[in-house]
Design an enzyme around this catalytic site. Sequence first.
Site, short mmCIF file in Angstrom:
data_model
loop_
_atom_site.label_atom_id
_atom_site.label_comp_id
_atom_site.label_asym_id
_atom_site.label_seq_id
_atom_site.Cartn_x
_atom_site.Cartn_y
_atom_site.Cartn_z
CD GLN A 72 -2.68 1.21 2.32
OE1 GLN A 72 -3.52 2.33 2.52
NE2 GLN A 72 -2.95 0.27 3.08
CD GLU A 194 -1.78 2.22 8.29
OE1 GLU A 194 -1.51 2.27 7.01
OE2 GLU A 194 -1.99 3.00 9.02
CG ASP A 223 0.46 0.76 4.58
OD1 ASP A 223 1.65 0.90 4.84
OD2 ASP A 223 -0.28 -0.26 4.68
N GLY A 303 -8.10 23.66 20.36
CA GLY A 303 -8.18 24.20 21.66
C GLY A 303 -9.72 24.54 21.95
N1 CAO Z 1 12.01 -10.10 -8.99
C1 CAO Z 1 12.96 -10.97 -8.15
N2 CAO Z 1 12.67 -10.69 -6.55
C2 CAO Z 1 11.93 -9.84 -6.12
C3 CAO Z 1 11.06 -8.95 -7.22
C4 CAO Z 1 11.03 -9.13 -8.68
N3 CAO Z 1 10.72 -8.50 -9.43
N4 CAO Z 1 10.44 -8.06 -6.44
C5 CAO Z 1 10.48 -8.40 -5.31
N5 CAO Z 1 11.66 -9.54 -5.17
C6 CAO Z 1 12.28 -10.05 -3.77
C7 CAO Z 1 12.91 -8.76 -2.86
O1 CAO Z 1 14.19 -8.79 -3.61
C8 CAO Z 1 12.96 -9.70 -1.83
O2 CAO Z 1 14.17 -10.59 -1.76
P1 CAO Z 1 15.22 -10.86 -0.65
O3 CAO Z 1 14.56 -11.00 0.71
O4 CAO Z 1 15.87 -11.99 -0.94
O5 CAO Z 1 16.11 -9.63 -0.57
C9 CAO Z 1 11.76 -10.41 -1.67
O6 CAO Z 1 11.08 -10.47 -3.10
C10 CAO Z 1 10.71 -9.92 -0.84
O7 CAO Z 1 10.64 -8.62 -0.67
P2 CAO Z 1 10.11 -7.87 0.73
O8 CAO Z 1 11.20 -8.50 1.97
O9 CAO Z 1 10.04 -6.42 0.44
O10 CAO Z 1 8.67 -8.48 1.15
P3 CAO Z 1 7.96 -9.13 2.25
O11 CAO Z 1 6.59 -9.67 1.63
O12 CAO Z 1 9.10 -10.11 3.08
O13 CAO Z 1 7.87 -7.81 3.16
C11 CAO Z 1 7.11 -5.47 3.74
C12 CAO Z 1 6.64 -7.04 2.98
C13 CAO Z 1 5.84 -4.80 3.56
C14 CAO Z 1 7.08 -6.08 5.28
C15 CAO Z 1 8.41 -5.15 3.47
O14 CAO Z 1 8.70 -4.88 2.11
C16 CAO Z 1 8.77 -3.78 4.44
O15 CAO Z 1 8.87 -3.70 5.42
N6 CAO Z 1 8.60 -2.62 3.39
C17 CAO Z 1 9.04 -1.32 3.87
C18 CAO Z 1 7.75 -0.77 4.80
C19 CAO Z 1 6.68 -0.69 4.14
O16 CAO Z 1 6.47 -0.09 2.79
N7 CAO Z 1 5.59 -1.35 4.85
C20 CAO Z 1 4.12 -0.97 4.09
C21 CAO Z 1 3.86 -1.93 3.52
S1 CAO Z 1 1.99 -1.72 2.99
O17 CAO Z 1 1.14 -2.34 4.51
#
Ligand code: CAO
Length: 482
Positions: A72, A194, A223, A303
Amino acid sequence: MAKKKPARAKSKAASHKVVKLASRKPAPKLKAKAAVKPKTTGNRVPKPSSKPFGKDGKALDGIRILDFTHVQSGPTCTQLLAWLGADVIKIERPGVGDITRGQLQDVPNVDSLYFTMLNHNKRSITLDSKSKQGMKVLERLVKNCDALVENFAPGALDRMGLTWERIHAWNPRMVVASVKGFGPGPYEECKVYENVAQCAGGSASTTGFRDGPPLVTGAQIGDSGTGLHLALGIVCALFQRNRTGRGQRVLTAMQDGVLNLCRVKLRDQQRLAHGPLNEYSQYGENIPFGEAVPRAGNDSGGGQPGWILKCKGWETDPDAYIYFITQAPVWEKICELIGKPEWKTDPEYAKPPARLPRLKHIFNTIEQWTTTKTKFEVMELCNAVDIPVGPILSMKELAEEPSLRATGTIVEVDHPTRGKYLSVGNPIKLSDSITEVTRSPLLGEHTNEILSKVLKFTPAEIAEIKASGATGEAPKAKMAAE
Ligand code: CAO
């Protein structure tokens, strides 16, 4: 077959075009004494357009975004940029895509509303960024875009090989913008969603009722709020680039974004050192304050004391309520309206400080009046005499509100597999950059189009990229380029 997206007018060269400078004719020589340096804002702009407002393109025309966002926060940001005219190219993992495509699905095998409502006006290319051919495509994308936007977990972009140094070397004009959960510090490695941000940014501890647990809000301030902050950062970085010629990194941490939105509560934290917060109803109820800002229920953050009051029908309608503010300048009008004219002169009610200890009684009395009227009747009667009130509008009421449809704040969008659905349009209205909301892309819908038309790979190169599996198998029938 999906409609072909109108060709974006700008090539790389055009997208990097610096605003045309004003005439460079040498200024007529003045006598030495009269040579006064003209005042300037430092930003040269062309002559005013002669085209009618709304007919001279969009605010971000010519800007191309490499959109590496998901879920998001990041998509909120890039959707806004797309609405403002940027060409947003969303990179998605082959076969999987943004995880939200499949989350909270209301119709089986159709992109969820979660996804469609956060990814309007974008193009989608599927790409395995961890493959050799995928990185070749990414390099070309970096060289042809103005900003890369991402919200991966901390370190994920570096692990892909897309370090700031590498991106900057490929394209020194590139802005690299990130959402992370926390800024540098003890929690910077944490993944954040979020509600984690709402809790870590001070919102939950100050939301809810004093005698209940902390509460998260329905508004996605962690988000969507952070996505908004990021969009402003990107636009500012692009603006600065017009002067410096180089990109920069933009970081918005969700904790920081939430805290920024909770600024008034940090204000109150410091006021606490100087005595009780007398506009909080806790003060009127003689309940001592602790060391930290308490939850204040529905007290107003400003206020002017306020509270949510029942309206006619509250027994059966959970949204038959109104926010009522006892604003000092309209106090006398409130007294008249609710049938308490004597309060205008009664020393216990006439002045704001006298009212503070008896707010509960005052709001109970006003509520006796509001329960005789619907929230819309209260709204009409109060606004007629400049008393600000806020009807509690349900999502159903908002979805059906004609004025929001008329302004494009609520829009109906057609989607090839889902059909018609409602979305929230662009809340930022520019008089010379009119937003048209178009549907979200299908997974990999624009892969061919982007490889050939944007990145100018030859058919042989495209065949090689595809054969490597870097783009996965984009569904042929959905290819916009076909
Ligand atoms: N091709 C190949 N690999 C890909 C890719 C693509 N097109 N797109 C993503 N990936 C890979 C990433 O490189 C990552 O790999 P590694 O862990 O090996 O480095 C993997 O996919 C997972 O990415 P991620 O860690 O960002 O995803 P997640 O689901 O584990 O975590 C989230 C999700 C949101 C917790 C995390 O991305 C995060 O903390 N983001 C920052 C804060 C944020 O934006 N949070 C709000 C999200 S909305 O509620």
